[in-house]
Each structure stands twice: as C-alpha cells, then as structure tokens.
Design an enzyme around this catalytic site. Structure first.
Site, PDB file in Angstrom:
ATOM      1  N   THR A 181       0.821  -1.202   0.000  1.00 25.06           N
ATOM      2  CA  THR A 181       0.000   0.000   0.000  1.00 25.06           C
ATOM      3  C   THR A 181       0.860   1.259   0.000  1.00 25.06           C
ATOM      4  OG1 THR A 181      -1.917   1.047   1.054  1.00 25.06           O
ATOM      5  CG2 THR A 181      -0.209   0.173   2.518  1.00 25.06           C
ATOM      6  N   GLN A 216      -0.714   4.736   6.924  1.00 25.96           N
ATOM      7  CA  GLN A 216      -0.430   3.749   5.882  1.00 25.96           C
ATOM      8  C   GLN A 216       0.769   2.888   6.238  1.00 25.96           C
ATOM      9  OE1 GLN A 216      -3.597   4.210   4.504  1.00 25.96           O
ATOM     10  NE2 GLN A 216      -2.453   3.135   2.917  1.00 25.96           N
ATOM     11  N   HIS A 237       0.327  -0.622   7.916  1.00 19.76           N
ATOM     12  CA  HIS A 237      -0.144  -1.802   7.198  1.00 19.76           C
ATOM     13  C   HIS A 237       0.912  -2.882   7.098  1.00 19.76           C
ATOM     14  CE1 HIS A 237      -4.165  -0.962   5.641  1.00 19.76           C
ATOM     15  NE2 HIS A 237      -3.796   0.281   5.419  1.00 19.76           N
ATOM     16  N   GLU A 278      -1.272   5.097  -5.062  1.00 17.45           N
ATOM     17  CA  GLU A 278      -2.530   4.426  -4.750  1.00 17.45           C
ATOM     18  C   GLU A 278      -3.486   5.407  -4.073  1.00 17.45           C
ATOM     19  OE1 GLU A 278      -4.017   0.579  -2.077  1.00 17.45           O
ATOM     20  OE2 GLU A 278      -2.092   1.541  -1.666  1.00 17.45           O
ATOM     21  N   HIS A 279      -3.002   6.076  -3.025  1.00 13.44           N
ATOM     22  CA  HIS A 279      -3.771   7.109  -2.320  1.00 13.44           C
ATOM     23  C   HIS A 279      -2.984   8.413  -2.391  1.00 13.44           C
ATOM     24  CE1 HIS A 279      -4.367   3.259  -0.067  1.00 13.44           C
ATOM     25  NE2 HIS A 279      -5.641   3.587  -0.181  1.00 13.44           N
ATOM     26  N   ASP A 308     -10.666   4.407   3.374  1.00 14.39           N
ATOM     27  CA  ASP A 308     -10.506   2.988   3.693  1.00 14.39           C
ATOM     28  C   ASP A 308     -11.798   2.377   4.206  1.00 14.39           C
ATOM     29  OD1 ASP A 308      -7.867   2.796   2.947  1.00 14.39           O
ATOM     30  OD2 ASP A 308      -7.060   3.110   4.955  1.00 14.39           O
ATOM     31  N   GLU A 312      -6.136  -4.750 -47.165  1.00 11.14           N
ATOM     32  CA  GLU A 312      -5.484  -5.564 -46.146  1.00 11.14           C
ATOM     33  C   GLU A 312      -5.181  -6.977 -46.651  1.00 11.14           C
ATOM     34  OE1 GLU A 312      -7.778  -5.424 -42.537  1.00 11.14           O
ATOM     35  OE2 GLU A 312      -7.174  -3.360 -42.111  1.00 11.14           O
ATOM     36  N   HIS A 368     -12.892 -11.472 -46.894  1.00 13.93           N
ATOM     37  CA  HIS A 368     -13.721 -10.507 -46.171  1.00 13.93           C
ATOM     38  C   HIS A 368     -14.628  -9.769 -47.163  1.00 13.93           C
ATOM     39  CE1 HIS A 368     -11.098 -11.282 -42.809  1.00 13.93           C
ATOM     40  NE2 HIS A 368     -11.676 -10.351 -42.058  1.00 13.93           N
TER      41      HIS A 368
END
Length: 443
Positions: free
Chosen positions: A243, A265, A268, A335-336, A369, A423, A428
């Site tokens: 984190t 944080q 964690h 992340e944050h 959170d 192509e 096709h």
C-alpha cells in the site's frame, strides 16, 4: 526515521527518468511467480486435498473442510460487537450509494438509417473475491469487493480468506460477519496463491468450489503472483503491491495531520510506502519532528511502522514549487494521494495519475478505507497511470450488437470491400459480394 529526496534547483526530468528518482518498494512478482506455479498446479490436480495440506503448511491449521459452514457465518454475526456492526453497516450503506450510481445502461447509436450499434453491459457470471488475513483483518475489503460485484449484478459470488489458528481454522470472525451482513454464504477458509488457484480451476467434491470467471481483492505478493499466473484464464482486478500514500502539501498544511496520515499507511506493512511531496522546507522539518512522538504513541512500531518509514519506499520529497510537486505526484501515480494545499480542490483537479484523491485536511485516506463510499481496492506501484480502482465497471463487459438492414449494408459495402482488399483479405470482401450476387453496389 524517514529519508529526504531533494529535487530542488534543477529542471525535473520527464517520464520514466523522474519516476526513477522517486521512492518505491521492491516487489518482484516475476520471481514469486516461479514459487507459486507448483502450488497452483498442485491445486489443479489434487483440489481440496491440496488446499487442506497448504493450510497446515502455511497457516498452521489442520482443516477437515475448507468451506465455511453456514452456522459459522450466523454465529459470527450474532456475536459481533454492536458498534463494529453499526460501523460495517454504515460502510456498506455508503459504498452502495456510490457504486449504485456507477451502473451502466444499454445505449443504442443510430449510425445511419437502418444501421445501429447497441452496447449492452453484462456482468461476469461468477467471481471469486479475496480478503487478506495476515498481519491485520480486513472486513472493509470484504465490503469493497462484494458491493461493486453485487451492484453490477454478478449472480454468483464466493469469498475466500485465510484460516486462522486462533479461530479453529475459520477466517477471522469479523470477516465472516461482514460476509453475513452482505448476504455472502459461499465462503472458503483458503489463503494465498492457493485461493486464487481454487477460484481459477475450481475444485470438486462435497466441499468443492466451482471455477470463477474473475478474481479480485488485495493480497500479498503470492496472491499477486498467482493472479499473474492465471491472467488469460480468469479476469483480475490488479496485481496489488504494498500500500502507498503520497501527500502533496504546501506551507498551509498541518504537520500533525500529515504525520498522522503517513503513519496510518505505514502501519499496514513494513513495505508500505509513505511519501510527502512539498515545496515547504519548514513543513518537511515539522513533519519529521512530529513523526517521532506520534510513532512512539501508537502500535505496530517495530514490526511495521518504523521499517516502513525508514525503507527505500518512503521519503520526504522537496521540490521548488507546487507545479513541480504536481509533476512528481503524477510521475509517482500513488494508490492514495492526499492534497493538503491552499485551494486543494483546484490542485486535485489537475492531478492525472492517482488511484484515489483525497482533498483537503478533512478527507484523510482512513476515511476512504472505511466510510467515504469510495472503493479502497486501488492500483499500486505506479499502475494508476493506466489502471483504475475496483468499481461496478470492473465486473461488467460491454458487448456491441450490430444491426444493419440490407439497404444500410449496401450503402457501405464498397468501402468494406476496398478495405478488405487493402489488407489482402479478399474473403472478407467476398462475404459482402455474396450478399449482392457478387456485385457490390457503387463498387
């Protein structure tokens, strides 16, 4: 306790060169991949027997079965502390408000008269959700995974969390209570890479787990490696790493708040990243001083917080200006990301790369959170530059439905034939010619 990186006095480099100057944890998923490979294949071949064996090896518990009995879920909810229950219920309520608003609607676009393309949104049929249970218990992660899946309309939802020795081999009772509150009754006491393998391959027998189309949820490096191993067989949300919090702050920020949020944080995991980016040397010094007493007054000091703050992944980054600070946080892709500056909302509006942005002193990451209503399953390791957090959209697939009349096809057929021949794919074009007696109108 935390290092400094001084980027003042020079023009900041661009792109990858700037990212290379910023702190980041070592997180070698590729190396872990080789270690989880035999575990995943063992689960493939031996199913529940392998899961029970790994529970004893990795979690220290001897299981008779891996599926959690319905009674255990009910008992966990009945015995849940009323205040914890009220907090979980409020978290669920707020998450539903936000995620319900993310639902997609079928939309038909009339391209030409007689020709339309409809995009309809279909939920995946079955998902396996992972709730970690190592250093801490995360009932909040149950909510953050289950609510968007339910709001997307996923019909079959299973959840797995590691067995705990102190709870007779069941996942933590607060995890089980959160499942009960959310109406999730298919729960497995399986952790790590083996849980991802269980969802990817499925297991048979009376305790068996049907295979899932998708696996989401945060976890350790072994969970991340297993997700990488099964990419292509199943859908995943992200390979979640340690984190991260980054705080972009100027001299208007309160160092008490900033220090507290960095510590929040860091608790964690010893690999958790705590980064302050500021153009204020005075704030940097004040935060450094504030960290000492706040760390001393909390829990998990030696095993998590101190190594996290002192690790290579954490730092105070000094810049010349707020403009440079914005360049740094965009390069970092946290992340944050907290914005604690003057006119924080305007500054936040200019950020391009972040999993979630928290504006001003009254929107700390801790709020996100648990009870902001936002989702906390977010991209880590700089992946916010290309990936989003978990949402209702994560569990939906957009399917295009093409509906053209004969006349509408005839109008554009010559362009289709021309592009097919350009192509070197003549068949096709032939598929168009066959519908018009081998003669394309306007060709």
């Amino acid at each position: 306790m935390i290092s400094r990186i001084d980027l003042r006095g020079n023009t900041l480099p661009e792109g990858g060169a700037l990212r290379d100057l910023l702190p980041r944890a070592e997180f070698d998923v590729e190396a872990a991949l080789e270690k989880v490979r035999p575990i995943c294949e063992d689960v493939h071949h031996r199913g529940t027997a392998a899961l029970i064996e790994y529970a004893e090896k990795f979690d220290g518990v001897k299981l008779e079965r891996v599926r959690v009995p319905a009674k255990a879920l009910k008992d966990a909810l009945d015995q849940l502390d009323p205040q914890v229950r009220a907090a979980l219920e409020e978290s669920i309520r707020r998450a539903r408000i936000v995620h319900r608003a993310q639902r997609r609607t079928t939309r038909t676009t009339q391209v030409v008269r007689g020709g339309s393309v409809t995009e309809k949104w279909v939920p995946v049929e079955r998902v396996g959700l992972y709730a970690p249970g190592g250093r801490s218990v995360y009932p909040s992660s149950v909510i953050m995974n289950v609510v968007p899946a339910q709001e997307a309309g996923v019909g079959s939802i299973a959840l797995s969390s590691p067995p705990q020795r102190e709870f007779d081999g069941l996942p933590h009772p607060t995890i089980l209570a959160a499942c009960a509150l959310l109406g999730i009754d298919e729960v497995y006491a399986v952790g790590g890479a083996q849980a991802v393998a269980m969802f990817a391959y499925g297991t048979s027998g009376p305790d068996g787990c049907p295979p899932a189309n998708m696996v989401t949820g945060p976890g350790n490096i072994w969970v991340a490696a297993a997700k990488r191993y099964f990419t292509g067989r199943i859908g995943i949300d992200t390979e979640a790493g340690p984190t991260e919090i980054a705080v972009l702050a100027d001299d208007t920020a309160d160092p008490v708040h900033v220090a507290a949020d960095l510590i929040s944080q860091a608790e964690h995991d010893p690999l958790a990243a705590a980064v302050l980016v500021t153009d204020s040397p005075a704030l940097a010094e004040a935060v450094e001083k504030e960290l000492e007493p706040q760390v001393a007054a909390t829990k998990h000091i030696e095993d998590r917080i101190k190594p996290a703050l002192a690790g290579r992944q954490s730092a105070i980054v000094l810049v010349d200006s707020l403009e440079d600070g914005l360049k740094v946080v965009d390069a970092y892709g946290a992340e944050h990301l907290e914005i604690q500056t003057a006119d924080a909302a305007a500054v936040a509006d200019r950020v391009r790369n972040a999993g979630a942005i928290f504006v001003g002193p009254w929107a700390p990451v801790s709020l996100g959170d648990y009870c902001a209503g936002s989702n906390h399953v977010l991209p880590t390791g700089g992946c916010a530059c290309h990936s989003s957090g978990l949402s209702v959209q994560s569990f939906l697939r957009g399917i295009h439905i093409v509906d053209y009349t004969r006349d509408a096809l005839a109008e554009v057929a010559h362009h289709v034939v021309t592009l097919a021949e350009a192509e070197d794919l003549p068949a096709h074009g032939a598929a168009l010619k066959a519908r018009f007696s081998w003669k394309v109108p306007n060709a």
